[in-house]
Design a protein around this motif. Sequence first.
Motif, PDB file in Angstrom:
ATOM      1  N   GLU A   1      37.919  35.779  39.223  1.00  0.00           N
ATOM      2  CA  GLU A   1      38.121  34.359  39.026  1.00  0.00           C
ATOM      3  C   GLU A   1      36.930  33.758  38.277  1.00  0.00           C
ATOM      4  N   THR A   2      37.196  32.700  37.551  1.00  0.00           N
ATOM      5  CA  THR A   2      36.152  31.982  36.829  1.00  0.00           C
ATOM      6  C   THR A   2      35.924  30.623  37.490  1.00  0.00           C
ATOM      7  N   PHE A   3      34.845  29.948  37.078  1.00  0.00           N
ATOM      8  CA  PHE A   3      34.631  28.595  37.580  1.00  0.00           C
ATOM      9  C   PHE A   3      35.802  27.692  37.189  1.00  0.00           C
ATOM     10  N   ALA A   4      36.365  27.913  36.016  1.00  0.00           N
ATOM     11  CA  ALA A   4      37.501  27.107  35.583  1.00  0.00           C
ATOM     12  C   ALA A   4      38.701  27.297  36.513  1.00  0.00           C
ATOM     13  N   ASP A   5      38.880  28.528  37.028  1.00  0.00           N
ATOM     14  CA  ASP A   5      39.975  28.778  37.966  1.00  0.00           C
ATOM     15  C   ASP A   5      39.834  27.940  39.232  1.00  0.00           C
TER      16      ASP A   5
END
Length: 433
Positions: free
Chosen positions: A420-424
């Motif tokens: 997962e990314t921070f955007a997720d």
Amino acid sequence: MISRDLQANEQGHLLLGGVDATQLARDFGTPLVVYDVGNIRQQIQDFRESFDQSGLRYQISYASKAFATVAMYQVIKEEGLHADVVSGGELYTALQAGFPAERLSFHGNNKSVAELTMAVDHGVGVIILDNFHEIQLLKEVLAVRGTSVNVMLRLTPGISAHTHRYTQTGQVDSKFGFDVASGQATRALQEVLAVPQMHLIGIHAHIGSQIFGVAGFEMLVQKLVSIAAEWRDDFDFVPQILNLGGGFGITYTAADEAIGPDVFIQHIAATLKASSAEANLDLPEIWIEPGRSIVGPAGYNLYTVGSRKDIPNLTSYLSVDGGMGDNIRPALYQAQYEAVVANKLNAPQQETVHLAGKYCESGDILVDQAKLPRTEPGDLIAMLDTGAYGYSMASNYNRNPRPAVVFVENGQAKVVVRRETFADLTRLDESYL
């Protein structure tokens, strides 16, 4: 001493599925969840061979709550197993993986109308009924859909396994199933037999998790055979299937005295044959639902060492870049694990530390008394046997992204769940302004 054999290459690095753990960390980052697929296949084969030797008709149903992803269902499909799901989300994931719906059973103590409808519409092989409310809901769904479905009744037989109280599910005081002693199970039988659209094929019970002895399973077999004989005499109904659930224990630490599938199956088979003969019943088909015992030993969590806190005359704290967000079991259950320094696998153990996570909770301790070689920032920690209920219970606590999941087999590595990314983390958030 670590309680199992681990493979190392000539550099002294931990090998997982023939792949250097340090290379996995470089390629995919940490924290990282890694599964040795060959180990998963071997665990399945061990169960299958034990049943084949028993002479019983059987079905191995993977308890997918232990770890459920598209890739996992694909491996289970390849191995020819059944699988059980406990939510619409698990059912959806299995279907997305191309898993045959007829090889799925649907568990759960509070299935919604939407979930029951989804299961019926997709042709799930069996719905395991847990309570009277659910019988009524399914009856209404089947009436609307104009179809029928196979069902089992989940019973609480009054048998309690010696496990953590949160993982005991067979005792009378449980949120699961129809109680036998009070007559609820018999009343449920009558209600289901009165609905032509419900084809009752068997009875189910689950007595707990992380079980190390055979006595509970022997008692369960005797109890279910006794119930089957009673229902034959009173209602002219004999279940085709006895589903004994799962709960087969694995080795997490040297203190665990796990036994192999062959021992469990030998005792189950012997008890079933003796009990069935005594009750003058034909041998039913036996189903089991292993989850932890299939994926637990195959899983590893890789972490990078960061800060260290040394306190005079007390145990030091060694912090890593993951923690309770990717494995909450130590904090939730006081579950115990073993850990190694993956880039120093052959180095002697020289110290004992609290292996601490990065989350803002004092209880975020992954291994309370970890015996490790001397470490420094950047070293790679591997926690062992983390394959069950680690990633499946992972969260975004402290707004940390969940780790990637990598499958390794025959020297090859493949990402099966992206990191997962921070955007997720904000993908579903809506602005209030």
